[in-house]
Design an enzyme around this catalytic site. Structure first.
Site, PDB file in Angstrom:
ATOM      1  N   ASP A 178     -13.469  72.857 -29.095  1.00  0.00           N
ATOM      2  CA  ASP A 178     -12.320  72.976 -29.974  1.00  0.00           C
ATOM      3  C   ASP A 178     -12.349  74.360 -30.609  1.00  0.00           C
ATOM      4  OD1 ASP A 178     -10.165  71.192 -31.634  1.00  0.00           O
ATOM      5  OD2 ASP A 178     -11.116  72.669 -32.944  1.00  0.00           O
ATOM      6  N   ASN A 196      -2.865  80.205 -35.841  1.00  0.00           N
ATOM      7  CA  ASN A 196      -1.488  80.071 -35.377  1.00  0.00           C
ATOM      8  C   ASN A 196      -0.498  80.385 -36.497  1.00  0.00           C
ATOM      9  OD1 ASN A 196      -0.097  79.337 -32.898  1.00  0.00           O
ATOM     10  ND2 ASN A 196       0.782  77.643 -34.072  1.00  0.00           N
ATOM     11  N   GLU A 238      -5.682  72.680 -28.982  1.00  0.00           N
ATOM     12  CA  GLU A 238      -6.711  73.705 -28.850  1.00  0.00           C
ATOM     13  C   GLU A 238      -8.029  73.133 -28.342  1.00  0.00           C
ATOM     14  OE1 GLU A 238      -6.807  72.419 -33.244  1.00  0.00           O
ATOM     15  OE2 GLU A 238      -5.387  72.506 -31.577  1.00  0.00           O
TER      16      GLU A 238
END
Length: 232
Positions: free
Chosen positions: A101, A109, A144
């Protein structure tokens, strides 16, 4: 019985093709004759459809791959992992699973926008594919999160691959993902036998190890629970 039945259909279909060619007075594609055999003579196909094979192959590839990264997607992994686990169990060979992850991806983001986030995901996918063997399978699990299936890899081998991925993410030329630090990734590694008696249990072990890595400060790889207990 099925093999004998298939052989019988094959021989009869060849005879059907020869009869069609004789009737039409020209050579015909055997695939056309085979389709006609099952539609008009044996009547196993009720609603035939002509489909260009390259279009089918492209559609199938799109169904099983992630459009952004080009990696296999969750659907593909969901179908493949149980089969790989069954094979490992039947042959008594190890099967490694690394689960990853990207750390603080939402914050990254938010700071750099969806375009920046997508760029990071694509570059991360490149790191993963560059860290594995040809036989390994890299998937984008979702968002992700990524996973690598490592057939024949024991714990140490799987850990080595996962660590290469972690180091590769650290070296990416991107704006910092964590305040004052480089973009990082956390991961968990599980391996059959030892970390799960089913495909689902193996995945859960790797996932739990990944969350343990997060709890220890991120940017690290942790082994599944059973392995950690041995070292404590």
């Amino acid at each position: 019985l099925k093999e004998l039945e298939a052989r019988k259909h094959w021989e009869t279909a060849k005879e059907h093709a020869e009869a069609l060619e004789s009737s039409l007075g020209r050579k015909i594609d055997f695939r056309i004759a085979l389709a006609d055999y099952f539609v008009s003579r044996h009547k196993k196909i009720r609603h035939p459809m002509v489909l260009e094979i390259h279009l089918y192959q492209r559609a199938e590839a799109e169904r099983l791959t992630d459009g952004l990264t080009g990696l296999f997607n969750f659907r593909y992994m969901k179908g493949l992992l149980p089969r790989m686990f069954s094979h490992a169990k039947r042959t008594n060979h190890p099967l490694g699973l690394a689960f990853f992850d990207l750390d603080d991806f939402k914050a990254y983001n938010d700071r750099h926008g969806h375009e920046g986030g997508n760029d990071l995901l694509q570059k991360a996918a490149g790191v993963l594919t560059g860290a594995v063997r040809e036989m390994d399978v890299v998937c984008r699990y979702g968002g992700e999160e990524f996973a690598i299936l490592l057939p024949g890899a024991d714990k140490l081998g799987s850990l080595a691959v996962a660590e290469r991925v972690r180091q590769g993410i650290e070296k990416l030329s991107l704006p910092g993902g964590r305040p004052g630090k480089m973009v990082t990734l956390s991961g968990g590694v599980a391996c059959f036998p030892g970390d799960g008696d089913s495909a689902e249990a193996l995945l859960q072990s790797a996932d739990s190890a990944m969350y343990h890595a997060k709890s220890l400060g991120k940017n690290r790889i942790e082994l599944a629970v059973e392995e950690r207990r041995l070292s404590e």
